[in-house]
Design a protein around this motif. Structure first.
Motif, PDB file in Angstrom:
ATOM      1  N   UNK A  78       0.862  -1.181   0.000  1.00  0.00           N
ATOM      2  CA  UNK A  78       0.000   0.000   0.000  1.00  0.00           C
ATOM      3  C   UNK A  78       0.901   1.235   0.000  1.00  0.00           C
ATOM      4  N   UNK A  79       0.522   2.236  -0.829  1.00  0.00           N
ATOM      5  CA  UNK A  79       1.370   3.409  -1.007  1.00  0.00           C
ATOM      6  C   UNK A  79       0.541   4.684  -0.921  1.00  0.00           C
ATOM      7  N   UNK A  80       1.157   5.717  -0.346  1.00  0.00           N
ATOM      8  CA  UNK A  80       0.528   7.031  -0.275  1.00  0.00           C
ATOM      9  C   UNK A  80       1.541   8.095  -0.686  1.00  0.00           C
ATOM     10  N   UNK A  81       1.056   9.159  -1.307  1.00  0.00           N
ATOM     11  CA  UNK A  81       1.937  10.224  -1.772  1.00  0.00           C
ATOM     12  C   UNK A  81       2.322  10.091  -3.228  1.00  0.00           C
ATOM     13  N   UNK A  82       2.127   8.920  -3.818  1.00  0.00           N
ATOM     14  CA  UNK A  82       2.425   8.741  -5.243  1.00  0.00           C
ATOM     15  C   UNK A  82       1.270   9.235  -6.112  1.00  0.00           C
ATOM     16  N   UNK A  83       0.069   9.144  -5.604  1.00  0.00           N
ATOM     17  CA  UNK A  83      -1.142   9.575  -6.319  1.00  0.00           C
ATOM     18  C   UNK A  83      -2.008  10.364  -5.350  1.00  0.00           C
ATOM     19  N   UNK A  84      -3.088  11.004  -5.838  1.00  0.00           N
ATOM     20  CA  UNK A  84      -3.965  11.777  -4.945  1.00  0.00           C
ATOM     21  C   UNK A  84      -4.702  10.928  -3.918  1.00  0.00           C
ATOM     22  N   UNK A  85      -4.656   9.582  -4.039  1.00  0.00           N
ATOM     23  CA  UNK A  85      -5.359   8.703  -3.115  1.00  0.00           C
ATOM     24  C   UNK A  85      -4.473   7.523  -2.760  1.00  0.00           C
ATOM     25  N   UNK A  86      -4.936   6.703  -1.843  1.00  0.00           N
ATOM     26  CA  UNK A  86      -4.181   5.520  -1.423  1.00  0.00           C
ATOM     27  C   UNK A  86      -4.222   4.465  -2.517  1.00  0.00           C
ATOM     28  N   UNK A  87      -3.059   3.933  -2.859  1.00  0.00           N
ATOM     29  CA  UNK A  87      -2.947   2.885  -3.873  1.00  0.00           C
ATOM     30  C   UNK A  87      -2.622   1.560  -3.198  1.00  0.00           C
ATOM     31  N   UNK A  88      -3.109   0.460  -3.786  1.00  0.00           N
ATOM     32  CA  UNK A  88      -2.818  -0.873  -3.270  1.00  0.00           C
ATOM     33  C   UNK A  88      -2.559  -1.839  -4.404  1.00  0.00           C
ATOM     34  N   UNK A  89      -1.711  -2.836  -4.146  1.00  0.00           N
ATOM     35  CA  UNK A  89      -1.399  -3.804  -5.192  1.00  0.00           C
ATOM     36  C   UNK A  89      -0.387  -4.833  -4.723  1.00  0.00           C
ATOM     37  N   UNK A  90       0.411  -5.311  -5.669  1.00  0.00           N
ATOM     38  CA  UNK A  90       1.381  -6.374  -5.377  1.00  0.00           C
ATOM     39  C   UNK A  90       2.757  -5.941  -5.864  1.00  0.00           C
ATOM     40  N   UNK A  91       3.774  -6.596  -5.271  1.00  0.00           N
ATOM     41  CA  UNK A  91       5.151  -6.410  -5.715  1.00  0.00           C
ATOM     42  C   UNK A  91       5.869  -7.747  -5.639  1.00  0.00           C
ATOM     43  N   UNK A  92       6.920  -7.878  -6.416  1.00  0.00           N
ATOM     44  CA  UNK A  92       7.743  -9.087  -6.396  1.00  0.00           C
ATOM     45  C   UNK A  92       9.197  -8.718  -6.618  1.00  0.00           C
ATOM     46  N   UNK A  93      10.107  -9.555  -6.082  1.00  0.00           N
ATOM     47  CA  UNK A  93      11.525  -9.226  -6.229  1.00  0.00           C
ATOM     48  C   UNK A  93      12.339 -10.500  -6.397  1.00  0.00           C
ATOM     49  N   UNK A  94      13.516 -10.351  -6.973  1.00  0.00           N
ATOM     50  CA  UNK A  94      14.558 -11.367  -7.055  1.00  0.00           C
ATOM     51  C   UNK A  94      15.838 -10.741  -6.523  1.00  0.00           C
ATOM     52  N   UNK A  95      16.585 -11.498  -5.714  1.00  0.00           N
ATOM     53  CA  UNK A  95      17.785 -10.920  -5.109  1.00  0.00           C
ATOM     54  C   UNK A  95      18.861 -11.953  -4.856  1.00  0.00           C
ATOM     55  N   UNK A  96      20.045 -11.437  -4.539  1.00  0.00           N
ATOM     56  CA  UNK A  96      21.209 -12.241  -4.179  1.00  0.00           C
ATOM     57  C   UNK A  96      21.576 -11.869  -2.750  1.00  0.00           C
ATOM     58  N   UNK A  97      21.793 -12.906  -1.912  1.00  0.00           N
ATOM     59  CA  UNK A  97      22.033 -12.685  -0.482  1.00  0.00           C
ATOM     60  C   UNK A  97      23.403 -13.218  -0.074  1.00  0.00           C
ATOM     61  N   UNK A  98      24.193 -12.373   0.612  1.00  0.00           N
ATOM     62  CA  UNK A  98      25.440 -12.759   1.263  1.00  0.00           C
ATOM     63  C   UNK A  98      25.233 -12.689   2.767  1.00  0.00           C
ATOM     64  N   UNK A  99      26.255 -13.039   3.574  1.00  0.00           N
ATOM     65  CA  UNK A  99      26.023 -13.049   5.023  1.00  0.00           C
ATOM     66  C   UNK A  99      25.489 -11.746   5.589  1.00  0.00           C
ATOM     67  N   UNK A 100      25.992 -10.606   5.143  1.00  0.00           N
ATOM     68  CA  UNK A 100      25.562  -9.344   5.750  1.00  0.00           C
ATOM     69  C   UNK A 100      25.037  -8.337   4.734  1.00  0.00           C
ATOM     70  N   UNK A 101      24.981  -8.667   3.464  1.00  0.00           N
ATOM     71  CA  UNK A 101      24.492  -7.752   2.444  1.00  0.00           C
ATOM     72  C   UNK A 101      23.597  -8.492   1.463  1.00  0.00           C
ATOM     73  N   UNK A 102      22.832  -7.719   0.696  1.00  0.00           N
ATOM     74  CA  UNK A 102      21.984  -8.285  -0.349  1.00  0.00           C
ATOM     75  C   UNK A 102      21.705  -7.211  -1.399  1.00  0.00           C
TER      76      UNK A 102
END
Length: 394
Positions: free
Chosen positions: A235-259
Motif C-alpha cells: 500500500x502506497x501514499x503520496x504517489x497519487x492523490x489517493x491511497x494505492x494498493x497492489x502487489x510487488x515481487x523481487x529477485x535478489x542475491x544474499x550474502x552473510x551481511x548484504x543483499x
C-alpha cells in the motif's frame, strides 16, 4: 646339622600348596589393575615349586613358608595399577531463541551428541567449567554460539557455526566441543625388545633442491551465496492523490551481511475521489514501477536497512472529462527498513516500510488550461508484507 637332627625329616609335603593358595587372593583387590591380576598364576606356580623344598623340615615349614607366602601376597596387592585417564566435565546452559521455535533440537540432543563422540558424559551438574550454547537466527541461517568459562569467569573456549539447517548447526557445535575435550592417547610403555642395543643410524638422505614458492590461492568466502525471491502486498501514499494498493515481487542475491535486489510493483485505485477538484469522483489511477535496492543485514538482529531507488509512471483517467496529463513520470530515492521472521529454514515472512523523496514536480489539471486539482508531494511512503523464499545457488 644339629638343628636338622633335632627337628627330624619328613617326606616331601605338597600339602603346603593349598596353604599357598589360601594366602593368595582369589581376585585382584579394588584399585589393582589388570597387570597385577595377570601375575597371580606366576606367583602361585613359584610357590608350588618352592613348597616341597621348604617343607622338608617339619618345624621350618610353618615358620618360613607362611611368611614367604604372606609377603608374596602383599607384594601382589601393592603392584601399581595404571589409572584411567580423568574425565572432563562441564555444566550446560542451552539457550534457543524465540526465532528458532520448534525447528531446533533440545539440550538433551546436544549433550548426547557430545557423549557419543567422547565416550563419556561430559555434562555434569557440579562441574567447575560452564558451557553455554545459544542458538538463534542470523543472516537467514541458524547460528550456534558456544562458550566455556572456568570458575573465575575466564573464557577458555569460544566458537560460532552457522548452517541453513538448525540440527546441523547444533551437531557441528557438539563436534567442536568434543574436539576441545579430546585427549591424545598416552604413549605405550616400552617393550623389552626396545631395550636391545639400537642399530646404527641410517645415513641422512641428501637434501632435495628447493622448489620455487607456489602462489597462494585466495581464501574462499566464509559463507556461500544464496538467492532469494518474494512477493508482497503493498500500500502506497503520496504517489497519487489517493491511497494505492497492489502487489510487488523481487529477485535478489544474499550474502552473510548484504543483499542486492531488483523489484517490480503494480498499484491501483480503480475508483477514487479528489476533494479539491471540480469533478470530485470517477478517477482511476495505476502506478507501475521498477526499483533496485542494496541492503545491510546485521548479524545481531533480524532487521535490515536498505537504500532504494525507484522509477515508474502514474496513469490517470476519468470518464467524465480529459485529465491533463494522463501519464506522469515518478522518480523516488530513499530508504527501506524491514525484518524477516523465519518460518522454516527456507521460508520467512518479511515486513518492510519505505520512505522515498520525489524530486519531480508533477501536477494534474482538469484539462490543458484548467485549474490544478493535485500537486505531487515531495515525500511518499509505502508498506508491504509477504513471504520470502531462500534457496542455494549453483
Amino acid at each position: 646339622m644339629a638343628l636338622a637332627g633335632t627337628l627330624g625329616t619328613v617326606d616331601a609335603a605338597p600339602t603346603c600348596v593349598p596353604c599357598a593358595r589360601r594366602f593368595l587372593p582369589d581376585r585382584a583387590p579394588l584399585g589393582v589393575g589388570r597387570e597385577a591380576t595377570k601375575r597371580t598364576p606366576v606367583v602361585l606356580a613359584l610357590a608350588e615349586q618352592l613348597a616341597p623344598a621348604i617343607a622338608s623340615r617339619r618345624s621350618l615349614a610353618p615358620m618360613l613358608l607362611r611368611p614367604l607366602l604372606l609377603v608374596s601376597a602383599l607384594l601382589l596387592v601393592a603392584l601399581p595399577a595404571r589409572a584411567e585417564q580423568p574425565h572432563d566435565a562441564v555444566t550446560l546452559t542451552y539457550l534457543p531463541s524465540r526465532a528458532t521455535g520448534a525447528l531446533c533440537p533440545e539440550a538433551g540432543f546436544f549433550a548426547f551428541e557430545v557423549q557419543i563422540r567422547l565416550g563419556y558424559e561430559l555434562v555434569q551438574p557440579t562441574a567447575s567449567n560452564h558451557l553455554t550454547v545459544k542458538v538463534d537466527r542470523a543472516n537467514g541461517l541458524f547460528r550456534a554460539v558456544g562458550e566455556i568459562r572456568d570458575d573465575d569467569g575466564n573464557v577458555v573456549f569460544a566458537r560460532t557455526h552457522s548452517e541453513i539447517d538448525c540440527t546441523r548447526a547444533v551437531v557441528s557445535m557438539a563436534i567442536l566441543v568434543s574436539v576441545k575435550f579430546t585427549r591424545s592417547p598416552e604413549p605405550p610403555e616400552p617393550s623389552p625388545t626396545s631395550l636391545v642395543e639400537p642399530s646404527p643410524p641410517e645415513p641422512e638422505p641428501e637434501p632435495e633442491p628447493e622448489s620455487p614458492p607456489q602462489p597462494i590461492a585466495p581464501s574462499p568466502l566464509p559463507e556461500r551465496r544464496l538467492f532469494q525471491a518474494g512477493l508482497a502486498s503493498v500500500f502506497s501514499t503520496g504517489t497519487a492523490p489517493t491511497l494505492l494498493g497492489g502487489v510487488s515481487g523481487f529477485l535478489g542475491v544474499r550474502w552473510p551481511s548484504t543483499s542486492l535486489a531488483l523489484e517490480g510493483r503494480a498499484l491501483f485505485a480503480p475508483s477514487a475521489t479528489i476533494e479539491d477538484a471540480t469533478v470530485r469522483s470517477g478517477y482511476h489511477f495505476t502506478h507501475a514501477a521498477i526499483s533496485g535496492s542494496g541492503c545491510y543485514h546485521p548479524a545481531w538482529a533480524l532487521v535490515f536497512a536498505c537504500v532504494r531507488i525507484e522509477a515508474g509512471s502514474l496513469f490517470v483517467g476519468n470518464p467524465g472529462f480529459e485529465v491533463n496529463p494522463s501519464q506522469l513520470a515518478i522518480l523516488g530515492l530513499g530508504f527501506r527498513l524491514g525484518g524477516d521472521w523465519a518460518l522454516t529454514p527456507w521460508l520467512a515472512l518479511r515486513i518492510h516500510a519505505d520512505v522515498l523523496g520525489q524530486p519531480l514536480t508533477n501536477i494534474i489539471k482538469n484539462n490543458v488550461a484548467g485549474p490544478v486539482i493535485w500537486t505531487q508531494p515531495r515525500v511518499s511512503g509505502s508498506f508491504g508484507a509477504g513471504p520470502v523464499l531462500t534457496f542455494s545457488g549453483i
